[in-house]
Design a protein around this motif. Structure first.
Motif, PDB file in Angstrom:
ATOM      1  N   LEU A   1     126.107  85.184  28.505  1.00  0.00           N
ATOM      2  CA  LEU A   1     126.020  84.406  29.737  1.00  0.00           C
ATOM      3  C   LEU A   1     127.359  83.739  30.074  1.00  0.00           C
ATOM      4  N   HIS A   2     128.088  83.304  29.067  1.00  0.00           N
ATOM      5  CA  HIS A   2     129.378  82.646  29.313  1.00  0.00           C
ATOM      6  C   HIS A   2     130.362  83.609  29.969  1.00  0.00           C
TER       7      HIS A   2
ATOM      8  N   VAL B   1     121.830  76.188  30.656  1.00  0.00           N
ATOM      9  CA  VAL B   1     121.954  75.782  29.248  1.00  0.00           C
ATOM     10  C   VAL B   1     120.687  76.107  28.478  1.00  0.00           C
ATOM     11  N   MET B   2     119.535  75.811  29.065  1.00  0.00           N
ATOM     12  CA  MET B   2     118.273  76.113  28.397  1.00  0.00           C
ATOM     13  C   MET B   2     118.075  77.617  28.244  1.00  0.00           C
ATOM     14  N   TYR B   3     118.506  78.380  29.246  1.00  0.00           N
ATOM     15  CA  TYR B   3     118.375  79.840  29.140  1.00  0.00           C
ATOM     16  C   TYR B   3     119.266  80.388  28.029  1.00  0.00           C
TER      17      TYR B   3
ATOM     18  N   TYR C   1     117.530  79.642  24.683  1.00  0.00           N
ATOM     19  CA  TYR C   1     116.294  80.374  24.392  1.00  0.00           C
ATOM     20  C   TYR C   1     116.274  81.721  25.121  1.00  0.00           C
ATOM     21  N   GLU C   2     117.439  82.396  25.191  1.00  0.00           N
ATOM     22  CA  GLU C   2     117.528  83.602  26.000  1.00  0.00           C
ATOM     23  C   GLU C   2     116.651  84.737  25.466  1.00  0.00           C
ATOM     24  N   ASP C   3     116.481  84.848  24.149  1.00  0.00           N
ATOM     25  CA  ASP C   3     115.659  85.926  23.597  1.00  0.00           C
ATOM     26  C   ASP C   3     114.199  85.784  24.038  1.00  0.00           C
TER      27      ASP C   3
ATOM     28  N   SER D   1     112.323  88.252  26.797  1.00  0.00           N
ATOM     29  CA  SER D   1     111.095  88.950  26.412  1.00  0.00           C
ATOM     30  C   SER D   1     109.971  88.670  27.407  1.00  0.00           C
ATOM     31  N   PHE D   2     109.821  87.414  27.809  1.00  0.00           N
ATOM     32  CA  PHE D   2     108.782  87.065  28.781  1.00  0.00           C
ATOM     33  C   PHE D   2     109.070  87.686  30.145  1.00  0.00           C
TER      34      PHE D   2
END
Length: 253
Positions: free
Chosen positions: A58-59, A207-209, A212-214, A218-219
Motif C-alpha cells: 500500500l505504501h 492505516v487500518m487497512y 489488517y489487509e489480509d 479475504s472478505f
C-alpha cells in the motif's frame, strides 16, 4: 609419545575444528535466512487476492513519498500535526462560523505588526532586524503543477466520454451509482465538512487497512464473488432483454 601418535592427534584436532567451523557457518546461514524473513514478510504474499488488483504494498501504491508517510502515520509527529491543523480549521470554519478571507487577513495583520515592531525595536536593543527571504514561485514549479492538473482533467474527461459512448454497461452503472451516492452524501453535509470527512477517512481507513489487509482482502474477495453472481443474474433477467429489444427494433427498421 611417538611421532605417529602426534600425527594422529593432529588429525583428530583438525576434524574437530572443521566440525566447529561447519556448524558455525550453518548457524550463520540460518541466522541470515532468519534476518531475510522479515524483509520477505513485508512484501505481498503470492497467489493471494488483493483489493483492486494491486500488486505492490500500500505504501508504494500511494507513491512511497512524504504524502504516503503522512497518510500511513510513518511519522506520528508530522501526521498528528497535519491532522490537528485540519481539525482546527474545520472547527474554526464550521463550528465557529469563521471565514477564510477573515482568517487570512487577521494572520497577515498579526504578521505585519510583529515584523514592524521587531524591525524598529531591534535598533534600541542592538540586535539585527529579522532576515526575511524573498518569496518567489519558480516558473518551473507552477508549470509542472498546471501540467499535472491538465493531464488529470483530460484523463478524467476521456474516461467519462468512453463510459458515456462505450458499450461497457458495467462501468456505466458503476459510475452512475457512484455519482448518485456522492450527490446524496453531499446533500447531507456542507462542502467543507465533506472534505474534512474524506480527510479523516484517508488518515484512518488506510492505516487500518494496512494493519489488517489480509483479513480485509479475504472478505472483499468473497464479497466481489457474490456481487459478480448477482450481476450475472441481473444481466440474464434485465440487461440481456434490453439488448434483445434494441436488436429487434433495428431489424424492424
Amino acid at each position: 609419545m611417538t611421532g605417529h601418535e602426534y600425527m594422529s592427534m593432529d588429525k583428530v584436532a583438525g576434524k574437530i575444528s572443521d566440525g566447529f567451523s561447519s556448524s558455525s557457518s550453518s548457524s550463520s546461514s540460518s541466522s541470515g535466512s532468519d534476518d531475510d524473513t522479515p524483509s520477505h514478510s513485508k512484501s505481498l504474499k503470492p497467489n493471494v487476492y488483493r483489493l483492486f488488483g494491486r500488486e505492490k504494498p500500500l505504501h508504494q501504491v500511494l507513491g512511497a513519498g512524504k504524502p504516503a508517510d503522512v497518510l500511513l502515520w510513518r511519522n506520528k509527529g508530522i501526521s498528528g500535526s497535519v491532522f490537528g491543523c485540519a481539525t482546527a480549521l474545520w472547527v474554526l470554519f464550521e463550528l465557529l462560523d469563521y471565514h477564510l478571507i477573515t482568517l487570512i487577513c487577521h494572520i497577515l495583520i498579526l504578521t505585519l505588526i510583529t515584523l514592524f515592531l521587531w524591525s524598529h525595536v531591534s535598533n534600541f536593543i542592538d540586535k539585527p532586524p529579522p532576515n526575511i527571504p524573498d518569496a518567489v514561485f519558480p516558473d518551473k514549479c507552477v508549470l509542472e503543477v498546471a501540467s499535472i492538473v491538465r493531464y488529470k482533467m483530460n484523463q478524467a474527461l476521456g474516461h467519462l466520454r468512453h463510459i458515456a459512448f462505450g458499450s461497457d454497461v458495467k462501468s456505466f452503472l458503476a459510475v452512475v451509482c457512484g455519482l448518485w451516492m456522492v450527490s446524496v452524501i453531499g446533500s447531507c453535509f456542507k462542502f467543507l465538512t465533506l472534505v474534512y470527512i474524506v480527510f479523516v477517512l484517508l488518515h484512518t481507513v488506510l492505516v487500518m487497512y494496512e494493519k489488517y489487509e489480509d483479513k480485509v482482502d479475504s472478505f472483499s474477495e468473497k464479497a466481489i464473488i457474490e456481487l459478480k453472481k448477482q450481476y450475472v443474474e441481473f444481466d440474464k433477467k434485465v440487461l440481456s432483454k434490453i439488448h434483445k429489444g434494441k436488436l429487434k427494433e433495428k431489424k424492424k427498421d
